[in-house]
Design an enzyme around this catalytic site. Structure first.
Site, PDB file in Angstrom:
ATOM      1  N   ASP A 133      -0.411  -9.013  17.896  1.00  8.75           N
ATOM      2  CA  ASP A 133       1.038  -9.171  17.785  1.00  8.75           C
ATOM      3  C   ASP A 133       1.505 -10.525  18.333  1.00  8.75           C
ATOM      4  O   ASP A 133       0.999 -10.997  19.353  1.00  8.75           O
ATOM      5  CB  ASP A 133       1.661  -8.026  18.615  1.00  8.75           C
ATOM      6  CG  ASP A 133       3.118  -7.819  18.329  1.00  8.75           C
ATOM      7  OD1 ASP A 133       3.698  -8.602  17.580  1.00  8.75           O
ATOM      8  OD2 ASP A 133       3.669  -6.833  18.869  1.00  8.75           O
ATOM      9  N   LYS A 169      -5.281  -5.191  11.342  1.00  9.57           N
ATOM     10  CA  LYS A 169      -4.925  -4.073  12.218  1.00  9.57           C
ATOM     11  C   LYS A 169      -3.497  -3.662  11.839  1.00  9.57           C
ATOM     12  O   LYS A 169      -2.559  -4.442  12.005  1.00  9.57           O
ATOM     13  CB  LYS A 169      -5.000  -4.527  13.675  1.00  9.57           C
ATOM     14  CG  LYS A 169      -4.611  -3.478  14.697  1.00  9.57           C
ATOM     15  CD  LYS A 169      -4.838  -4.035  16.098  1.00  9.57           C
ATOM     16  CE  LYS A 169      -4.353  -3.114  17.191  1.00  9.57           C
ATOM     17  NZ  LYS A 169      -4.457  -3.752  18.521  1.00  9.57           N
ATOM     18  N   TRP A 170      -3.343  -2.464  11.295  1.00 14.23           N
ATOM     19  CA  TRP A 170      -2.041  -1.973  10.789  1.00 14.23           C
ATOM     20  C   TRP A 170      -1.448  -1.051  11.845  1.00 14.23           C
ATOM     21  O   TRP A 170      -1.902   0.067  12.023  1.00 14.23           O
ATOM     22  CB  TRP A 170      -2.263  -1.234   9.467  1.00 14.23           C
ATOM     23  CG  TRP A 170      -1.037  -0.658   8.847  1.00 14.23           C
ATOM     24  CD1 TRP A 170      -0.166   0.239   9.396  1.00 14.23           C
ATOM     25  CD2 TRP A 170      -0.535  -0.923   7.525  1.00 14.23           C
ATOM     26  NE1 TRP A 170       0.830   0.551   8.521  1.00 14.23           N
ATOM     27  CE2 TRP A 170       0.632  -0.141   7.354  1.00 14.23           C
ATOM     28  CE3 TRP A 170      -0.972  -1.727   6.458  1.00 14.23           C
ATOM     29  CZ2 TRP A 170       1.365  -0.147   6.175  1.00 14.23           C
ATOM     30  CZ3 TRP A 170      -0.228  -1.719   5.284  1.00 14.23           C
ATOM     31  CH2 TRP A 170       0.926  -0.947   5.150  1.00 14.23           C
ATOM     32  N   ASP A 171      -0.425  -1.527  12.511  1.00 12.58           N
ATOM     33  CA  ASP A 171       0.131  -0.808  13.661  1.00 12.58           C
ATOM     34  C   ASP A 171       1.404  -0.032  13.278  1.00 12.58           C
ATOM     35  O   ASP A 171       2.009  -0.273  12.228  1.00 12.58           O
ATOM     36  CB  ASP A 171       0.454  -1.840  14.757  1.00 12.58           C
ATOM     37  CG  ASP A 171       0.356  -1.273  16.160  1.00 12.58           C
ATOM     38  OD1 ASP A 171       0.353  -0.040  16.308  1.00 12.58           O
ATOM     39  OD2 ASP A 171       0.302  -2.070  17.120  1.00 12.58           O
ATOM     40  N   MET A 172       1.821   0.876  14.131  1.00 12.32           N
ATOM     41  CA  MET A 172       3.060   1.641  13.938  1.00 12.32           C
ATOM     42  C   MET A 172       3.495   2.119  15.323  1.00 12.32           C
ATOM     43  O   MET A 172       2.903   3.032  15.883  1.00 12.32           O
ATOM     44  CB  MET A 172       2.774   2.849  13.046  1.00 12.32           C
ATOM     45  CG  MET A 172       4.002   3.631  12.675  1.00 12.32           C
ATOM     46  SD  MET A 172       3.755   5.380  12.870  1.00 12.32           S
ATOM     47  CE  MET A 172       5.156   6.003  11.988  1.00 12.32           C
ATOM     48  N   ASN A 173       4.530   1.462  15.857  1.00 10.95           N
ATOM     49  CA  ASN A 173       4.803   1.652  17.282  1.00 10.95           C
ATOM     50  C   ASN A 173       6.016   2.494  17.635  1.00 10.95           C
ATOM     51  O   ASN A 173       6.626   2.292  18.687  1.00 10.95           O
ATOM     52  CB  ASN A 173       4.897   0.285  17.962  1.00 10.95           C
ATOM     53  CG  ASN A 173       3.506  -0.269  18.208  1.00 10.95           C
ATOM     54  OD1 ASN A 173       2.711   0.336  18.917  1.00 10.95           O
ATOM     55  ND2 ASN A 173       3.187  -1.387  17.583  1.00 10.95           N
ATOM     56  N   CYS A 225      -3.568   1.954  13.376  1.00 10.30           N
ATOM     57  CA  CYS A 225      -3.238   2.013  14.797  1.00 10.30           C
ATOM     58  C   CYS A 225      -1.812   2.529  14.871  1.00 10.30           C
ATOM     59  O   CYS A 225      -1.001   2.260  13.993  1.00 10.30           O
ATOM     60  CB  CYS A 225      -3.333   0.588  15.348  1.00 10.30           C
ATOM     61  SG  CYS A 225      -2.692   0.360  17.012  1.00 10.30           S
ATOM     62  N   ASP A 233      -4.496   3.047  23.173  1.00 13.39           N
ATOM     63  CA  ASP A 233      -4.137   1.839  23.922  1.00 13.39           C
ATOM     64  C   ASP A 233      -4.729   1.889  25.322  1.00 13.39           C
ATOM     65  O   ASP A 233      -4.741   0.884  26.033  1.00 13.39           O
ATOM     66  CB  ASP A 233      -2.612   1.729  24.043  1.00 13.39           C
ATOM     67  CG  ASP A 233      -2.022   0.995  22.857  1.00 13.39           C
ATOM     68  OD1 ASP A 233      -2.784   0.471  22.037  1.00 13.39           O
ATOM     69  OD2 ASP A 233      -0.776   0.953  22.752  1.00 13.39           O
TER      70      ASP A 233
HETATM   71  C1  DGJ Z   1       0.191  -1.294  20.053  1.00 13.01           C
HETATM   72  C2  DGJ Z   1      -1.278  -1.416  19.824  1.00 13.01           C
HETATM   73  O1  DGJ Z   1      -1.920  -0.206  20.029  1.00 13.01           O
HETATM   74  C3  DGJ Z   1      -1.819  -2.526  20.718  1.00 13.01           C
HETATM   75  O2  DGJ Z   1      -3.210  -2.589  20.614  1.00 13.01           O
HETATM   76  C4  DGJ Z   1      -1.172  -3.806  20.311  1.00 13.01           C
HETATM   77  O3  DGJ Z   1      -1.559  -4.142  19.012  1.00 13.01           O
HETATM   78  C5  DGJ Z   1       0.327  -3.678  20.427  1.00 13.01           C
HETATM   79  N1  DGJ Z   1       0.830  -2.536  19.724  1.00 13.01           N
HETATM   80  C6  DGJ Z   1       1.009  -4.911  19.903  1.00 13.01           C
HETATM   81  O4  DGJ Z   1       2.362  -4.788  19.862  1.00 13.01           O
END
Ligand code: DGJ
Length: 727
Positions: A367, A476-480, A526, A548
């Site tokens: 990121d 790496k395809w994230d979703m936070n 992710c 994480d």
């Molecule tokens: C959450 C991911 O799990 C982390 O490894 C990292 O990529 C952060 N987001 C970045 O915002």
């Protein structure tokens, strides 16, 4: 593999490992008979006993007081005509009635396994390896049709089920629930195993007695979630890792899910699994079909390890697709915990140079490379590189890294939009939200409405612009965050219950298109770690960032739990710095390395800050992992000692030909005068002799006697590793 006996009206799905039996009962109701160890010859005489139960109504149109749908084990139960247990479906008809009396109409046995339109699913490589039974149930009054799908592979102890509702009536009907499967267990004492947790503590294994009443395990978060994985197992009370019966259920879906377990007063247990019925509705027009995701049901009569082996093999072989399937996955260095948002070209290249020297194969830029993304308050949706942050530019950076002989990976969070972004300023209606109501922020971001084609197109074009310019090997395809205010402005009022599932269909369509257009890229999913670790995503992205939480001790539980169903080749596992950023714990590099080897191995720390000794150790670790990664990623994984049961954890990998094995042992806390620990191995060739630490020992000796662990092992968080090779 699938036979129908006309005389007894029984279907028998079988291979050398399992049998699944169902029958057309009186009045054409479809009853469940059996799922378990293979039965070579079934006589046809196993009929549910006829008993007159008070307050259990008799089947409609029947005068037989001895048969009730309330007690009969059913294949796909409904509600409203006698069965008061948990139903598998709930469909509202134009007249307001929810009475749908589905009865057997016809069936077909097909070679292979049909694709699931728009949904991830297990596949076949040749038609002959699997067969599918399709049973049509029909309501004789309304004309609505249910198609029940059952697939069985020649090789695996699994039955894969899904359901399709076909509206052959002349009006629209409303689906309020349509589970993927239901299974009734008559008269069994069972225990339930499930994987629950939260951010940083995913897939913790819980085991509990199935008691009378109803238990629901679900996610309403718009994703499969950190909190409750869409996997459960029902086991016998005496089932262990190595013995006893176990039944696994895994939904191949990444959105809201629901598993209901009900034990009735007659000690019968029902398990219903599918898309979450909470806030779900679907307008099914005339001639339209609704397809549910599928459930992979696995049976083992040798405990949980065998159950997991079936899932691992099946998913490696017939769920993961494309170029990276069964391929050795690269070791990587990710800059997230090394720099967070604070990086520039020089910092990155210093890490890359060091990584190269240490034998690491891929660099992943996490990121912070786009928009004004100096923190997590901004820029999601603006997928254009930040000018000047990487002095040479993203394209040149990637090329420089590739010129060094390393692969290049990059982070995206495509489904999200920051409040502070050009995209949100231009299209505030593109985020999920109810007009007039405020939207809830989470990590200062909203969720894009992926049910909308225009939204997906925009993000796709932005990603494409980067993919076509920058040489990318891995994404790496994230979703936070999870979903709130699930409402789409493009859909009618009576379709708002469709949004969560339409989002998933849009998301899957996006992934299908992207992975087809860029088949060489290795994708890792992710969601703030392992918030979306599910079989649905493994169909598109062969790896998932497990958590994480990179603390080695916490990872023992997380990886142990995850391995119940998901293969080691799918689990991202990194060595990070100490004190650990999530727990503050100090563990040795050796312990961190050994824990991360039960996964796709990588590093996530600033390599430039290490001492010469630490660098030497990392060089050795990376070399060791690469040498044995076939064994780690695709060998058979045995859980030996559970971190959920005590201070010791042990697991091992055995090559498919049993010629080699690797054993890992971890002790969490030190104890004075520690009781002696013996380790008994598993999966070896009992006729063979293995060499371990220059000692020759029999496979049977290692598995039955085992060996004593070093009684001089001192200190907290210690580990040992043993390599065995057949002599
Ligand atoms: C959450 C991911 O799990 C982390 O490894 C990292 O990529 C952060 N987001 C970045 O915002």
């Amino acid at each position: 593999m699938i036979h129908f006996d006309e005389q007894t009206q029984t279907f028998h799905l079988k291979n050398s490992k399992i049998s699944y039996l169902l029958a057309i009962e009186e009045n054409n109701y479809l009853a469940h008979l059996y799922f378990g160890k293979a039965i070579k010859h079934y006589s046809g005489g196993y009929q549910y006993p006829r008993t007159d139960r008070s307050f259990s109504p008799n089947a409609p149109t029947s005068t037989d007081r001895l048969l009730s749908l309330d007690t009969l084990p059913m294949e796909y139960p409904g509600h409203g005509f006698g069965d008061f247990r948990e139903p598998a479906y709930n469909i509202k008809l134009p007249n307001g009635s929810r009475i749908n009396d589905f009865r057997y109409d016809s069936h077909e046995i097909q070679q292979g396994k049909p694709k699931l339109e728009g949904l991830p699913a297990l596949y076949t490589e040749s038609e002959s390896e699997a067969e599918t039974l399709v049973i049509d149930l029909k309501d004789p009054i309304t004309g609505l049709k249910l198609k029940l799908f059952y697939s069985i592979y020649e090789e695996y102890a699994a039955v894969i089920r899904s359901v399709q509702l076909v509206n052959e009536t002349s009006e629209t009907v409303e689906i309020n629930q349509l589970a993927s499967q239901s299974l009734d267990f008559p008269n069994r004492k069972l225990e339930l195993i499930h994987l629950n947790g939260t951010w940083g503590r995913e897939r913790q294994l819980t085991r509990e007695e199935v008691q009378t009443g109803i238990k629901i395990l679900d996610s309403k978060r718009g994703s499969s979630s950190h909190q409750q994985n869409p996997f459960v197992a029902l086991v016998e009370p005496h089932t262990t890792e190595f013995q006893g019966e176990a039944y696994g259920f895994n939904l191949v879906y990444s959105g809201n899910h629901e598993t209901t377990i009900e034990k009735d007063p007659f000690d019968q247990t029902r398990l219903v699994m599918g898309i979450n019925s909470f806030n779900f509705s679907w307008q099914l027009e005339q001639d339209a079909r609704f397809q549910t995701p599928e459930v992979v049901m696995v049976y083992s009569d040798k405990g949980l390890n065998e159950l997991s082996h079936t899932y691992h093999d099946l998913y490696n072989q017939r769920l993961v697709r494309g170029k990276h399937r069964l391929q050795e996955r690269p070791t990587l260095i990710n800059n997230w915990e090394a720099t967070y948002f604070d990086f520039n070209e020089e910092k990155i290249m210093n890490i890359v140079d060091e990584a190269k020297k240490l034998g690491i194969e891929m660099f992943v830029l996490d990121d912070g490379w786009f928009g004004n993304r100096e923190d997590d308050y901004t820029s999601l949706g603006d997928w254009v590189e930040t000018e000047g942050k990487l002095a040479c530019g993203l394209e040149k950076l990637a090329k420089n890294i590739k010129n060094e002989g390393m692969k290049f990976g990059i982070w995206f969070e495509p489904e999200m939009i920051s409040k502070d972004s050009d995209l949100f300023r231009a299209h505030p209606d593109w985020a999920l939200g109810v007009p007039g109501h405020g939207r809830s922020l989470s990590r200062s971001q909203y969720v894009l409405d992926f049910s909308r084609e225009d939204v997906r197109d925009n993000i796709y074009q932005q990603m494409k612009a980067i993919f076509d310019r920058v040489p990318i090997d891995y994404v790496k395809w994230d979703m936070n965050r999870n979903m709130t205010e699930v409402y789409s402005v493009l859909l009618a009022a009576d379709q708002q219950g469709e949004v969560a599932h339409r989002y998933m269909l849009g998301f899957y369509e996006f992934l299908e298109k992207l992975t087809t257009e860029y088949p060489d890229i290795l994708f890792e999913s992710c969601s703030g770690g392992g918030g979306r670790f599910d079989a649905g995503l493994l169909y598109y992205m062969p790896q998932t960032w497990t958590s994480d939480n990179t603390d080695a001790v916490a990872r023992l539980k997380i990886q142990y739990g995850t391995s119940m169903v998901y293969p080691i080749s799918s689990m991202g596992a990194h060595v990070s710095a100490v004190p650990n950023h999530q727990t503050g714990r100090n563990t040795s590099l050796e312990t961190r390395g050994n824990a991360a080897m039960a996964g796709v191995f990588g590093y996530e720390l600033d390599l430039t800050q290490l001492t010469a000794e630490e660098k030497d150790e990392i060089r050795d670790q990376a070399k060791f992992y690469k040498k044995h990664r076939q064994l780690f990623q695709y060998g058979t994984f045995y859980r030996l000692e559970s971190p959920f049961e005590g201070n010791d954890t042990a697991w091992m990998f055995v090559s498919k030909d049993q010629s080699e094995a690797m054993v890992f042992y971890f002790r969490v806390l030190a104890e004075a005068a520690h009781p002696l620990v013996t380790l008994k191995l598993a999966g070896l060739d009992e006729e063979a002799i293995y060499c371990m630490d220059e000692r020759e020992m029999g496979g049977d000796e290692l598995m039955n006697l085992g060996f004593y662990m070093d009684s001089e092992l001192h200190g907290d968080y210690v580990t040992q590793r043993f390599y065995l090779q057949k002599v």
